[in-house]
Design a protein around this motif. Structure first.
Motif, PDB file in Angstrom:
ATOM      1  N   MET A   1      68.637  46.836  30.029  1.00 15.08           N
ATOM      2  CA  MET A   1      70.018  46.439  29.838  1.00 15.08           C
ATOM      3  C   MET A   1      70.744  46.586  31.173  1.00 15.08           C
ATOM      4  SD  MET A   1      72.879  48.090  27.323  1.00 15.08           S
ATOM      5  CE  MET A   1      71.798  47.803  25.974  1.00 15.08           C
ATOM      6  N   ARG A   2      71.597  45.638  31.442  1.00 16.29           N
ATOM      7  CA  ARG A   2      72.305  45.627  32.713  1.00 16.29           C
ATOM      8  C   ARG A   2      73.350  46.737  32.770  1.00 16.29           C
ATOM      9  NH1 ARG A   2      75.039  40.566  35.796  1.00 16.29           N
ATOM     10  NH2 ARG A   2      75.255  41.664  37.748  1.00 16.29           N
ATOM     11  N   ARG A   3      73.472  47.345  33.927  1.00 16.86           N
ATOM     12  CA  ARG A   3      74.478  48.374  34.159  1.00 16.86           C
ATOM     13  C   ARG A   3      75.524  47.828  35.113  1.00 16.86           C
ATOM     14  NH1 ARG A   3      75.494  51.157  38.340  1.00 16.86           N
ATOM     15  NH2 ARG A   3      73.450  50.870  39.266  1.00 16.86           N
ATOM     16  N   PHE A   4      76.792  48.149  34.842  1.00 22.17           N
ATOM     17  CA  PHE A   4      77.892  47.772  35.715  1.00 22.17           C
ATOM     18  C   PHE A   4      78.619  49.033  36.152  1.00 22.17           C
ATOM     19  CE2 PHE A   4      77.157  43.872  33.442  1.00 22.17           C
ATOM     20  CZ  PHE A   4      77.351  42.895  34.404  1.00 22.17           C
ATOM     21  N   GLY A   5      79.275  48.957  37.289  1.00 21.59           N
ATOM     22  CA  GLY A   5      80.104  50.066  37.741  1.00 21.59           C
ATOM     23  C   GLY A   5      79.332  51.124  38.492  1.00 21.59           C
ATOM     24  N   GLU A   6      79.849  52.337  38.391  1.00 21.62           N
ATOM     25  CA  GLU A   6      79.327  53.463  39.149  1.00 21.62           C
ATOM     26  C   GLU A   6      77.895  53.815  38.761  1.00 21.62           C
ATOM     27  OE1 GLU A   6      81.076  54.999  41.652  1.00 21.62           O
ATOM     28  OE2 GLU A   6      82.556  53.424  41.289  1.00 21.62           O
ATOM     29  N   ILE A   7      77.144  54.281  39.738  1.00 15.37           N
ATOM     30  CA  ILE A   7      75.798  54.800  39.503  1.00 15.37           C
ATOM     31  C   ILE A   7      75.949  56.189  38.894  1.00 15.37           C
ATOM     32  CG2 ILE A   7      73.688  55.585  40.665  1.00 15.37           C
ATOM     33  CD1 ILE A   7      74.298  53.436  42.813  1.00 15.37           C
ATOM     34  N   PRO A   8      75.145  56.522  37.867  1.00 18.98           N
ATOM     35  CA  PRO A   8      75.271  57.871  37.299  1.00 18.98           C
ATOM     36  C   PRO A   8      74.969  58.952  38.344  1.00 18.98           C
ATOM     37  CG  PRO A   8      73.449  56.652  36.278  1.00 18.98           C
ATOM     38  CD  PRO A   8      74.127  55.722  37.211  1.00 18.98           C
ATOM     39  N   GLU A   9      75.753  60.009  38.295  1.00 21.52           N
ATOM     40  CA  GLU A   9      75.580  61.101  39.246  1.00 21.52           C
ATOM     41  C   GLU A   9      74.403  61.981  38.821  1.00 21.52           C
ATOM     42  OE1 GLU A   9      79.204  63.311  39.835  1.00 21.52           O
ATOM     43  OE2 GLU A   9      80.399  61.466  39.785  1.00 21.52           O
ATOM     44  N   PRO A  10      73.483  62.250  39.717  1.00 17.09           N
ATOM     45  CA  PRO A  10      72.359  63.126  39.376  1.00 17.09           C
ATOM     46  C   PRO A  10      72.870  64.501  38.929  1.00 17.09           C
ATOM     47  CG  PRO A  10      72.016  62.087  41.521  1.00 17.09           C
ATOM     48  CD  PRO A  10      73.422  61.776  41.096  1.00 17.09           C
ATOM     49  N   GLY A  11      72.296  65.016  37.851  1.00 17.87           N
ATOM     50  CA  GLY A  11      72.668  66.327  37.355  1.00 17.87           C
ATOM     51  C   GLY A  11      73.886  66.355  36.449  1.00 17.87           C
ATOM     52  N   GLY A  78      76.113  40.013  23.655  1.00 19.46           N
ATOM     53  CA  GLY A  78      75.215  40.835  24.453  1.00 19.46           C
ATOM     54  C   GLY A  78      75.775  42.232  24.611  1.00 19.46           C
ATOM     55  N   ALA A  79      75.224  42.954  25.575  1.00 18.56           N
ATOM     56  CA  ALA A  79      75.635  44.336  25.795  1.00 18.56           C
ATOM     57  C   ALA A  79      75.425  44.702  27.258  1.00 18.56           C
ATOM     58  CB  ALA A  79      74.836  45.269  24.902  1.00 18.56           C
ATOM     59  N   TYR A  80      76.129  45.718  27.695  1.00 20.81           N
ATOM     60  CA  TYR A  80      75.898  46.320  29.002  1.00 20.81           C
ATOM     61  C   TYR A  80      76.266  47.787  28.898  1.00 20.81           C
ATOM     62  CZ  TYR A  80      80.958  46.147  29.946  1.00 20.81           C
ATOM     63  OH  TYR A  80      82.315  46.325  29.892  1.00 20.81           O
ATOM     64  N   ARG A  81      75.928  48.529  29.928  1.00 22.17           N
ATOM     65  CA  ARG A  81      76.312  49.931  29.935  1.00 22.17           C
ATOM     66  C   ARG A  81      76.985  50.263  31.249  1.00 22.17           C
ATOM     67  NH1 ARG A  81      71.399  53.832  31.134  1.00 22.17           N
ATOM     68  NH2 ARG A  81      70.445  52.626  32.776  1.00 22.17           N
ATOM     69  N   ARG A  82      77.798  51.298  31.190  1.00 20.53           N
ATOM     70  CA  ARG A  82      78.448  51.804  32.389  1.00 20.53           C
ATOM     71  C   ARG A  82      78.675  53.294  32.238  1.00 20.53           C
ATOM     72  NH1 ARG A  82      84.427  51.479  32.931  1.00 20.53           N
ATOM     73  NH2 ARG A  82      85.303  51.334  30.852  1.00 20.53           N
ATOM     74  N   PHE A  83      78.710  53.970  33.369  1.00 14.99           N
ATOM     75  CA  PHE A  83      78.903  55.411  33.409  1.00 14.99           C
ATOM     76  C   PHE A  83      80.298  55.661  33.969  1.00 14.99           C
ATOM     77  CE2 PHE A  83      74.447  54.650  33.332  1.00 14.99           C
ATOM     78  CZ  PHE A  83      73.923  55.671  32.552  1.00 14.99           C
ATOM     79  N   GLY A 134      81.811  44.694  34.044  1.00 15.79           N
ATOM     80  CA  GLY A 134      81.040  44.220  32.894  1.00 15.79           C
ATOM     81  C   GLY A 134      81.840  43.231  32.063  1.00 15.79           C
ATOM     82  N   ASP A 135      83.101  43.557  31.791  1.00 14.48           N
ATOM     83  CA  ASP A 135      83.974  42.640  31.055  1.00 14.48           C
ATOM     84  C   ASP A 135      84.157  41.336  31.833  1.00 14.48           C
ATOM     85  OD1 ASP A 135      84.240  44.625  29.154  1.00 14.48           O
ATOM     86  OD2 ASP A 135      86.362  45.023  29.569  1.00 14.48           O
ATOM     87  N   ARG A 136      84.367  41.454  33.148  1.00 13.95           N
ATOM     88  CA  ARG A 136      84.541  40.248  33.983  1.00 13.95           C
ATOM     89  C   ARG A 136      83.293  39.369  33.930  1.00 13.95           C
ATOM     90  NH1 ARG A 136      86.883  44.145  37.430  1.00 13.95           N
ATOM     91  NH2 ARG A 136      85.048  44.147  38.784  1.00 13.95           N
ATOM     92  N   ASP A 137      82.106  39.988  33.941  1.00 12.93           N
ATOM     93  CA  ASP A 137      80.866  39.225  33.886  1.00 12.93           C
ATOM     94  C   ASP A 137      80.774  38.433  32.573  1.00 12.93           C
ATOM     95  OD1 ASP A 137      78.053  38.661  34.946  1.00 12.93           O
ATOM     96  OD2 ASP A 137      77.621  39.534  32.983  1.00 12.93           O
ATOM     97  N   PHE A 138      81.082  39.061  31.457  1.00 16.03           N
ATOM     98  CA  PHE A 138      81.003  38.350  30.179  1.00 16.03           C
ATOM     99  C   PHE A 138      82.057  37.250  30.080  1.00 16.03           C
ATOM    100  CE2 PHE A 138      77.979  41.481  28.815  1.00 16.03           C
ATOM    101  CZ  PHE A 138      77.203  40.785  27.894  1.00 16.03           C
ATOM    102  N   VAL A 139      83.242  37.467  30.603  1.00 16.41           N
ATOM    103  CA  VAL A 139      84.264  36.407  30.602  1.00 16.41           C
ATOM    104  C   VAL A 139      83.814  35.265  31.497  1.00 16.41           C
ATOM    105  CG1 VAL A 139      86.638  35.822  31.278  1.00 16.41           C
ATOM    106  CG2 VAL A 139      86.190  37.884  29.919  1.00 16.41           C
ATOM    107  N   HIS A 140      83.207  35.588  32.630  1.00 12.11           N
ATOM    108  CA  HIS A 140      82.681  34.539  33.512  1.00 12.11           C
ATOM    109  C   HIS A 140      81.634  33.693  32.787  1.00 12.11           C
ATOM    110  CE1 HIS A 140      81.241  32.506  37.083  1.00 12.11           C
ATOM    111  NE2 HIS A 140      80.015  32.869  36.754  1.00 12.11           N
ATOM    112  N   ARG A 141      80.716  34.363  32.082  1.00  9.06           N
ATOM    113  CA  ARG A 141      79.694  33.620  31.319  1.00  9.06           C
ATOM    114  C   ARG A 141      80.340  32.758  30.243  1.00  9.06           C
ATOM    115  NH1 ARG A 141      74.962  37.774  29.769  1.00  9.06           N
ATOM    116  NH2 ARG A 141      75.615  39.382  31.205  1.00  9.06           N
ATOM    117  N   TYR A 142      81.338  33.314  29.543  1.00  7.72           N
ATOM    118  CA  TYR A 142      82.059  32.535  28.513  1.00  7.72           C
ATOM    119  C   TYR A 142      82.714  31.307  29.157  1.00  7.72           C
ATOM    120  CZ  TYR A 142      86.026  30.919  25.899  1.00  7.72           C
ATOM    121  OH  TYR A 142      86.945  30.102  25.292  1.00  7.72           O
ATOM    122  N   ALA A 143      83.425  31.506  30.261  1.00  6.81           N
ATOM    123  CA  ALA A 143      84.143  30.409  30.919  1.00  6.81           C
ATOM    124  C   ALA A 143      83.173  29.349  31.422  1.00  6.81           C
ATOM    125  CB  ALA A 143      84.996  30.952  32.066  1.00  6.81           C
TER     126      ALA A 143
END
Length: 153
Positions: A1-11, A78-83, A134-143
């Motif tokens: 699954m695609r991730r958007f935004g910040e990379i998860p912080e280790p620990g 669809g779906a995506y995840r973000r941290f 992530g929201d922008r990506d889905f709106v772009h795909r919709y448009a």
């Protein structure tokens, strides 16, 4: 699954938080919500799935709370995840964002969720204003799909 935004912080410990969000096309563009607190931002209407609730039930509830509109015919896109950190819950979350398209059918009034305002924007404007990628990506795909169908018609 695609991730958007910040990379998860280790620990860092993240709590899984599933949410349902909607692209809501209408005559005047897309129905969005502006949340003024804790941080001002434009969002796709939607939010967290409560215990005992299905994602579609949460979608109906959250869209109504944040926009004052009732919706119909939700279809999962669809779906995506973000941290992210969620200050309103003092929580570091792994957000699993389920994205739907639905039809806004009846406006019952103003949003009942504090600090929310419903508004309409064109998809192009929404892609400039939506707070998360992530929201922008889905709106772009919709448009992109909407443009293809308009050219065929």
């Amino acid at each position: 699954m695609r991730r958007f935004g910040e990379i998860p912080e280790p620990g860092r410990r993240y709590t899984l938080r599933t949410g349902a969000y909607a692209i809501l096309p209408g005559r005047d563009g897309l129905l969005l919500t502006h949340q003024s607190a804790p941080e001002p931002e434009y969002q796709l209407p939607g939010g967290g799935v409560d215990p005992g609730e299905s994602p579609v039930q949460a979608l109906f509830r959250e869209v109504y709370e944040e926009t004052g509109w009732r919706i119909a015919r939700p279809q999962r896109l669809g779906a995506y995840r973000r941290f992210t950190y969620m200050p309103e819950y003092d929580l570091w979350a792994e957000k699993l964002c389920l994205i739907y398209m639905a039809v806004p059918v009846v406006r019952y009034g103003d949003p009942i969720e504090p600090d929310h305002t419903a508004l309409w924007m064109t998809p192009d404007t929404a892609m400039d204003y939506l707070a998360n990628s992530g929201d922008r990506d889905f709106v772009h795909r919709y448009a992109s799909r909407a443009t293809i169908f308009q050219k065929r018609g």
